[in-house]
Design a protein around this motif. Structure first.
Motif, PDB file in Angstrom:
ATOM      1  N   VAL A  20       0.836  -1.204   0.000  1.00 36.90           N
ATOM      2  CA  VAL A  20       0.000   0.000   0.000  1.00 36.90           C
ATOM      3  C   VAL A  20       0.872   1.256   0.000  1.00 36.90           C
ATOM      4  N   THR A  21       1.955   1.241   0.774  1.00 41.42           N
ATOM      5  CA  THR A  21       2.843   2.400   0.857  1.00 41.42           C
ATOM      6  C   THR A  21       3.499   2.683  -0.488  1.00 41.42           C
ATOM      7  N   LEU A  22       3.921   1.652  -1.186  1.00 42.97           N
ATOM      8  CA  LEU A  22       4.578   1.845  -2.479  1.00 42.97           C
ATOM      9  C   LEU A  22       3.614   2.352  -3.551  1.00 42.97           C
ATOM     10  N   GLY A  28       2.920  12.283   2.589  1.00 49.77           N
ATOM     11  CA  GLY A  28       2.583  12.129   4.007  1.00 49.77           C
ATOM     12  C   GLY A  28       2.130  10.721   4.335  1.00 49.77           C
ATOM     13  N   ARG A  29       1.330  10.154   3.458  1.00 54.30           N
ATOM     14  CA  ARG A  29       0.868   8.782   3.679  1.00 54.30           C
ATOM     15  C   ARG A  29       1.992   7.778   3.479  1.00 54.30           C
ATOM     16  N   GLY A  34       5.608   4.067   6.084  1.00 53.49           N
ATOM     17  CA  GLY A  34       6.979   3.660   6.401  1.00 53.49           C
ATOM     18  C   GLY A  34       7.200   3.500   7.889  1.00 53.49           C
ATOM     19  N   VAL A  35       6.640   4.399   8.675  1.00 57.14           N
ATOM     20  CA  VAL A  35       6.768   4.307  10.137  1.00 57.14           C
ATOM     21  C   VAL A  35       6.065   3.050  10.646  1.00 57.14           C
TER      22      VAL A  35
END
Length: 48
Positions: A20-22, A28-29, A34-35
């Motif tokens: 989802v992050t990629l 910001g998302r 990543g965090v």
């Protein structure tokens, strides 16, 4: 045995968060993802 199941579930969640992050375009998302990803990976290796 339960530890391996827990680690497998956490690993699956980390993979889903990474996907989802990629795919996310909002910076910001991406940072938030990543965090969360780092926290999940640390949880995999630090739980004994």
């Amino acid at each position: 045995m339960m530890l391996h199941v827990y680690q497998l579930i956490t690993l699956l969640m980390a993979v889903l968060v990474a996907i989802v992050t990629l795919r996310e375009r909002n910076l910001g998302r991406q940072i938030t993802g990543g965090v969360v990803l780092v926290m999940l990976i640390l949880r995999i290796f630090l739980i004994k």
